[in-house]
Design a protein around this motif. Structure first.
Motif, short mmCIF file in Angstrom:
data_model
loop_
_atom_site.label_atom_id
_atom_site.label_comp_id
_atom_site.label_asym_id
_atom_site.label_seq_id
_atom_site.Cartn_x
_atom_site.Cartn_y
_atom_site.Cartn_z
N ALA A 1 6.73 -3.31 0.70
CA ALA A 1 6.85 -1.86 0.87
C ALA A 1 8.32 -1.49 1.04
N GLY A 2 9.02 -2.23 1.88
CA GLY A 2 10.43 -1.93 2.12
C GLY A 2 11.33 -2.24 0.95
N ALA A 3 11.09 -3.36 0.29
CA ALA A 3 11.97 -3.79 -0.79
C ALA A 3 11.73 -3.03 -2.09
N LEU A 4 10.45 -2.80 -2.44
CA LEU A 4 10.12 -2.22 -3.74
C LEU A 4 9.38 -0.89 -3.66
N GLY A 5 9.11 -0.42 -2.45
CA GLY A 5 8.42 0.86 -2.31
C GLY A 5 6.94 0.81 -2.63
N LEU A 6 6.34 -0.38 -2.59
CA LEU A 6 4.92 -0.51 -2.91
C LEU A 6 4.07 -0.05 -1.72
N THR A 7 2.84 0.34 -2.01
CA THR A 7 1.92 0.79 -0.96
C THR A 7 0.59 0.07 -1.08
N VAL A 8 -0.08 -0.09 0.04
CA VAL A 8 -1.41 -0.71 0.05
C VAL A 8 -2.39 0.26 -0.60
N THR A 9 -3.05 -0.19 -1.65
CA THR A 9 -4.07 0.63 -2.30
C THR A 9 -5.47 0.25 -1.84
N ARG A 10 -5.66 -1.01 -1.44
CA ARG A 10 -6.93 -1.43 -0.84
C ARG A 10 -6.79 -2.81 -0.26
#
Length: 137
Positions: A20-29
């Motif tokens: 999340a911090g490095a690439l801006g990804l988010t938990v989708t499930r």
């Protein structure tokens, strides 16, 4: 056909925090207690919680110090300097200075779990700058 990327991590919480911090990804499930799906890339990325020392492929124990594998993923970014700084701030290790090539810039990185990945910023025509004209498969 779909492509899925699976990354073993010793801790889902630490893995989610890093990506999340490095690439801006988010938990989708969440898929049970040991798997998280992350969104934000054009491919689904799954973090699989597996403890260090547990047996993986070919009866090899998992390890989370820096290890080499010829398979890694590249993330294309618009601003490699900002993306590399963000990744390092999230816990990545820059493994070399950013290199400039005819096709663009590349930053070789390692996540906190020993997995290598690269950040790429295309310049000009990207890989077309070095592609052989008329060369087919």
């Amino acid at each position: 056909m779909d492509l899925l990327i699976n990354i073993d991590v010793p801790s889902l919480d630490r893995g989610v925090a890093f990506y999340a911090g490095a690439l801006g990804l988010t938990v989708t499930r969440r898929l049970g207690a040991d798997v998280v799906e992350l969104g934000g890339l054009p491919v689904r990325l799954y973090l699989l919680q597996n403890p260090a020392g547990s047996i993986g492929a070919a009866d090899a124990p998992r390890r989370y110090d820096r290890h080499w594998t010829p398979v890694h993923f590249d993330v294309v970014v618009d601003d490699i300097d900002a993306a590399a700084a963000r990744a390092v701030a999230a816990g990545a290790r820059a493994e070399a200075d950013i290199r400039v090539n005819a096709w663009g810039k590349i930053a070789a990185m390692a996540d906190p779990f020993g997995h290598g990945f690269c950040l790429i910023q295309f310049l000009g025509r990207g890989y077309d700058e070095i592609a052989d004209a008329g060369a087919g498969p």
